[in-house]
Every structure is written in structure tokens, then in C-alpha cells.
Design a protein around this motif. Structure first.
Motif, PDB file in Angstrom:
ATOM      1  N   LEU A  51       0.979  -1.236  -0.166  1.00 36.33           N
ATOM      2  CA  LEU A  51       0.044  -0.015  -0.054  1.00 36.33           C
ATOM      3  C   LEU A  51       0.770   1.327   0.211  1.00 36.33           C
ATOM      4  O   LEU A  51       0.741   2.223  -0.807  1.00 36.33           O
ATOM      5  CB  LEU A  51      -0.845   0.253   1.057  1.00 36.33           C
ATOM      6  N   CYS A  52       1.873   0.957   0.507  1.00 40.43           N
ATOM      7  CA  CYS A  52       3.020   2.136   0.961  1.00 40.43           C
ATOM      8  C   CYS A  52       3.273   2.456  -0.813  1.00 40.43           C
ATOM      9  O   CYS A  52       3.324   3.759  -0.912  1.00 40.43           O
ATOM     10  CB  CYS A  52       3.836   2.186   1.564  1.00 40.43           C
ATOM     11  N   LEU A  53       3.811   1.969  -1.210  1.00 39.14           N
ATOM     12  CA  LEU A  53       4.675   1.655  -1.973  1.00 39.14           C
ATOM     13  C   LEU A  53       3.585   2.433  -3.439  1.00 39.14           C
ATOM     14  O   LEU A  53       4.312   3.384  -4.244  1.00 39.14           O
ATOM     15  CB  LEU A  53       5.033   0.442  -2.862  1.00 39.14           C
ATOM     16  N   ASN A  54       2.485   1.637  -2.913  1.00 39.58           N
ATOM     17  CA  ASN A  54       1.488   2.119  -4.450  1.00 39.58           C
ATOM     18  C   ASN A  54       0.831   3.881  -3.713  1.00 39.58           C
ATOM     19  O   ASN A  54       0.673   4.178  -4.934  1.00 39.58           O
ATOM     20  CB  ASN A  54       0.252   1.705  -3.981  1.00 39.58           C
ATOM     21  N   LEU A  55       0.893   4.739  -3.175  1.00 39.14           N
ATOM     22  CA  LEU A  55       0.965   5.311  -2.140  1.00 39.14           C
ATOM     23  C   LEU A  55       1.966   6.627  -3.017  1.00 39.14           C
ATOM     24  O   LEU A  55       1.440   7.232  -3.384  1.00 39.14           O
ATOM     25  CB  LEU A  55       0.188   6.610  -0.876  1.00 39.14           C
ATOM     26  N   LYS A  96       1.953   8.424   8.386  1.00 37.84           N
ATOM     27  CA  LYS A  96       3.444   8.536   8.645  1.00 37.84           C
ATOM     28  C   LYS A  96       4.164   7.452   8.711  1.00 37.84           C
ATOM     29  O   LYS A  96       5.354   8.409   8.299  1.00 37.84           O
ATOM     30  CB  LYS A  96       3.333   7.849  10.403  1.00 37.84           C
ATOM     31  N   ILE A  97       3.763   6.042   7.827  1.00 38.86           N
ATOM     32  CA  ILE A  97       5.058   5.466   7.698  1.00 38.86           C
ATOM     33  C   ILE A  97       5.409   6.062   5.817  1.00 38.86           C
ATOM     34  O   ILE A  97       6.147   6.790   5.244  1.00 38.86           O
ATOM     35  CB  ILE A  97       4.826   4.049   7.113  1.00 38.86           C
ATOM     36  N   VAL A  98       4.893   7.134   5.268  1.00 35.34           N
ATOM     37  CA  VAL A  98       4.931   7.505   3.355  1.00 35.34           C
ATOM     38  C   VAL A  98       5.888   8.483   3.691  1.00 35.34           C
ATOM     39  O   VAL A  98       6.343   9.235   3.433  1.00 35.34           O
ATOM     40  CB  VAL A  98       3.640   7.739   3.037  1.00 35.34           C
ATOM     41  N   ALA A  99       5.157  10.370   5.305  1.00 35.67           N
ATOM     42  CA  ALA A  99       5.680  10.810   5.298  1.00 35.67           C
ATOM     43  C   ALA A  99       7.106  10.978   5.765  1.00 35.67           C
ATOM     44  O   ALA A  99       7.734  11.630   5.819  1.00 35.67           O
ATOM     45  CB  ALA A  99       4.935  11.599   6.360  1.00 35.67           C
ATOM     46  N   LYS A 100       7.345   9.561   6.650  1.00 36.72           N
ATOM     47  CA  LYS A 100       8.078   9.385   7.067  1.00 36.72           C
ATOM     48  C   LYS A 100      10.293   9.100   5.874  1.00 36.72           C
ATOM     49  O   LYS A 100      11.277   9.579   5.955  1.00 36.72           O
ATOM     50  CB  LYS A 100       9.034   8.858   7.996  1.00 36.72           C
ATOM     51  N   VAL A 101       9.019   7.723   4.767  1.00 27.71           N
ATOM     52  CA  VAL A 101      10.113   7.830   3.488  1.00 27.71           C
ATOM     53  C   VAL A 101       9.695   9.198   3.277  1.00 27.71           C
ATOM     54  O   VAL A 101      11.767   9.622   2.845  1.00 27.71           O
ATOM     55  CB  VAL A 101       9.602   6.820   3.071  1.00 27.71           C
ATOM     56  N   LEU A 102       9.288  10.275   2.624  1.00 28.69           N
ATOM     57  CA  LEU A 102       9.606  11.582   2.140  1.00 28.69           C
ATOM     58  C   LEU A 102      10.917  11.903   3.172  1.00 28.69           C
ATOM     59  O   LEU A 102      11.554  12.710   2.574  1.00 28.69           O
ATOM     60  CB  LEU A 102       8.278  11.342   1.876  1.00 28.69           C
TER      61      LEU A 102
END
Length: 416
Positions: A51-55, A96-102
Motif C-alpha cells: 500500500l505504501c509503495l502504491n501511495l 506516517k510511514i509514507v511521510a517518514k519515507v519522504l
């Protein structure tokens, strides 16, 4: 740098970002805290990564994980208006996971984008740098006898700084800095797809969509706010280069500084001249109209050299419309002026220790409990101030004595 930012996202980045999330943080609107995902990672881990990779790649709608709870935290004991409440955003763990990756990708480029006047959230910069520089310049202002040292320090208070950021301004700043359009688009999807529900008395309001602002609780917000403040920093730095706001120095031949920033905490140093006050007013108005920021002039203060003529002070005050003070007060939690009586200036540290002890002296704690309280709470209280100033020995002795009494007896006013 753009090549590094725009490369394909990997599952390793997702796992690294997930491990950085504190499992004790409050859950988002789905009710699932980080601890749930940690406990059941073998079951849900592959789905979370997918899901995170798709986002991140744009094949999934960011709004689906960007519903946010707003919790209103009181700033004072009995709040009566919205100004007395601090809105904290409870984001979902997936977002939060998506934001922290960025954030993990972008934080390496931040030192190259943000001016050296800004000390917050930038690797290699420390809050004590600003404190020491400001202290030296304020000391020079307070003790200066020549006309060249008759300057002033303007402490600005930004009203609801994070909540007032205009998204279009932030996007334009990032484009102007040279970030790749794909990266800017990804960042804007994160902040513009948000929807809020406010939690009051354990009930939720209907969802609504904001048109501006950065969330306090979003891992991206501190770094994006730096881009916003870079607007005023660049404006003031340009004015310094052209001699409009040359700034002040701590010594006759030392470097001049015309502003210091720590997130939204801004202090500006000007010479006591009406022309500089007019240029500063123009800079603040231009920045406010573009970024959405607003200076709270009721809380902003200005401190002059004691020898500055009253007519000059009146002219500058009429331009800036701020309150004049005889003592600059506190900056980033530390007093501006120390003076000869260091015990009087730094005695608030001793008072904090006694306040904590008075709140705990009725607790029936074991020796183990007292040890934890002393090491974690009491010994950490003076560390921040001690990183900048040398505490007087009588304050250190007083705190040591109070701590010993509490250790042996469990009460501050009795011997053990």
C-alpha cells in the motif's frame, strides 16, 4: 539531489520508516496504533509495504489514508477561546510511514536549501548556537556607548504559524529552490489531500477539507515549514547585502547578524534608525501577504539600547507598532540578559527543581522509584541551561541539597 529524491521507492525504505514510529503514539482515525502493526507484522507487513509503495508511486489515492483527527490541547488552565487551544493532528500509521519515507530522503538536502540563520530541524545545527549569538548581541546592545551600538532587538511572534501556511506559496518556494516537479507534486499530494475531524468531549465532528496550513503531528510539517520561513530569511538576507538592514555585531569588527530563526521564533536586529524600521515593516508585510503568515504585534516586543533617544524610539515604535520593553526577557527558554547577579537571573532552574519535588514529596515511592525520578526528571531539568551558561555554585548546592533530602526521606522538608 533531484535524482536521489526521484528514484524508485523500495520496501527497505518502508521498513526503516516504520521502525522509526513510536509504538506508544496515539492512533489515528482507524484506531490502529503502531504497536498493532508491530505485533502483527507477519500478517499485515506485506500489505502495508504494498500500500505504501502504491501511495508513493501515485497509483493509490493519498486521501484514503489522510483522514486526520484534530485533538485540542489546552495551552492554559481554563481555556475560553480557540487561541487558548493547540490543535494536534493524529495521523494514521500508514500516512506516517509514507511521510517518514519522504522525510528520510529530503532531510539530507535541507542544509543546502535553508540559510544558516535558521537553526531548527537542520542536521548539524544546534539550538544553543542561536541562544549564544543572541545573548552576545543583546549584551552588546545593552552595554554599548557609541552610536554604532545603539541598536534594537525585535522579537517577533508569529500567530498560528503552522496553521496559516498557504499551500501555493509553499509550492512556489520549492519550485524556485529547484526541486524536481515530480517531487513537489508528491509533497503537495500529501498536504492537500488531508481531511479533518475534530474530537471534542469524546465525539467527532463531520469531516471537512482545509485550504491551507501544515499539521502539527505530520512528520513532514517541520521541514516544510522551513521552506516557508526561508521566504522571510531570504528577504532579510537580501536587504543586508544591499545595506538596507545591515544588522548588528557582538564586537566592533565582528560579523553582522540581522536576524535569527528557530522554526517560527524570529528575532531581528536593527540599528536605531527610522529608515531601517520602514524597510523591516515592508519586508514583514510582503512576506505576510505571500505566505499567509501574520505577526502578532500584541505579543511582539522591541528592546533598545538604554542610551537611544526617546524621539528615535517613538519614531521606530510608530512604524512597527510593537511594545517596547526594558528587559528582553526569555529567548528559547533561556534569559537574554544575565547581568552581574547570576543567581537572580538563573534562579528559575532552582525553582523548577523545588516545584517538581513539592509535587512529588507526598508520593510513597520506594528507593527505586525515587532513583528513577531523580535521574530522569531532576537531573535533566538544568541540563538545557547548563549547555549555555555556567550556573552559580550556590544554585548547584541548593539543588543538590534538596535532591539529597528527597532521596533519604522521600520528602523535601524533612531529614532522613
Amino acid at each position: 539531489m533531484n535524482e536521489s529524491l526521484s528514484k524508485e521507492f523500495t520496501s527497505e525504505e518502508i521498513i526503516t520508516a516504520f521502525r522509526d514510529i513510536d509504538p506508544r503514539k496515539a492512533p489515528g482515525i482507524d484506531g490502529l496504533p503502531s504497536g498493532f502493526f508491530r505485533q502483527h507484522w507477519d500478517t499485515v507487513g506485506s500489505d502495508v509495504i504494498s500500500l505504501c509503495l502504491n501511495l508513493l508511486n501515485g497509483s493509490a489515492d493519498m486521501a484514503s489514508v489522510n483522514q486526520t483527527i484534530l485533538v485540542l490541547i489546552p495551552k492554559i488552565k481554563d481555556p475560553t477561546t480557540m487561541r487558548h487551544l493547540r490543535p494536534i493532528s493524529l495521523c494514521t500509521v500508514i500516512y506516517k510511514i509514507v511521510a517518514k519515507v519522504l522525510v528520510n530522503r529530503m532531510k539530507h538536502t535541507i542544509p543546502f536549501c535553508i540559510s544558516s540563520n535558521q537553526a531548527a530541524f537542520v542536521q548539524g545545527r544546534n539550538i544553543t548556537d542561536n541562544i549564544l549569538i543572541a545573548h552576545e548581541i543583546i549584551h552588546s546592545i545593552n552595554t554599548g556607548t557609541s552610536k554604532s551600538t545603539q541598536g534594537a532587538a525585535l522579537k517577533l511572534d508569529m500567530e498560528k504559524a503552522f496553521d496559516r501556511v498557504e499551500w501555493s506559496f509553499l509550492e512556489n518556494v520549492m519550485n524556485r529552490m529547484g526541486f524536481a516537479s515530480s517531487w513537489v507534486s508528491l509533497i503537495m499530494r500529501c498536504i492537500s489531500s488531508v481531511s479533518f475531524t475534530v474530537k471534542v468531549n469524546n465525539s467527532f465532528s463531520p469531516l471537512f477539507r482545509p485550504q491551507r496550513g501544515l499539521r502539527q503531528g505530520d512528520p513532514l510539517s517541520p521541514f516544510l515549514f522551513l521552506f516557508c520561513t526561508q521566504g522571510i530569511s531570504a528577504f532579510l538576507s537580501d536587504a543586508k547585502q544591499h545595506g538596507l538592514l545591515p544588522g548588528l555585531g557582538a564586537s566592533k569588527h565582528g560579523p553582522k547578524v540581522n536576524h535569527l530563526l528557530f522554526a517560527d521564533d524570529c528575532i531581528v536586529f536593527i540599528n536605531s534608525k527610522s529608515e531601517e524600521a520602514a524597510h523591516l515593516k515592508f519586508a514583514l508585510q510582503t512576506y505576510a501577504s505571500a505566505s499567509g503568515q501574520a505577526v502578532n504585534f500584541d505579543k511582539s516586543t522591541i528592546f533598545y539600547n538604554p542610551r537611544t533617544p526617546a524621539s528615535t524610539r517613538h519614531a521606530i515604535n510608530s512604524y512597527l507598532q510593537v511594545r517596547e520593553v526594558s528587559n528582553p526577557g526569555v529567548y528559547l527558554g533561556v534569559p537574554f540578559l544575565i547581568g552581574k547577579n547570576k543567581t537572580l537571573a538563573l534562579g528559575f532552574i532552582r525553582d523548577k527543581v523545588h516545584d517538581r519535588l513539592s509535587n512529588w514529596d507526598k508520593q510513597l515511592l520506594s528507593f527505586s522509584g525515587r532513583e528513577i525520578f531523580i535521574k530522569v526528571v531532576l537531573q535533566s531539568l538544568p541540563q538545557y541551561v547548563m549547555s549555555c551558561y555556567l550556573l552559580p555554585q550556590n544554585i548547584i548546592d541548593d539543588m543538590t541539597s534538596a535532591t539529597r533530602r528527597y532521596w533519604w526521606s522521600g520528602k523535601t522538608n524533612k531529614k532522613g
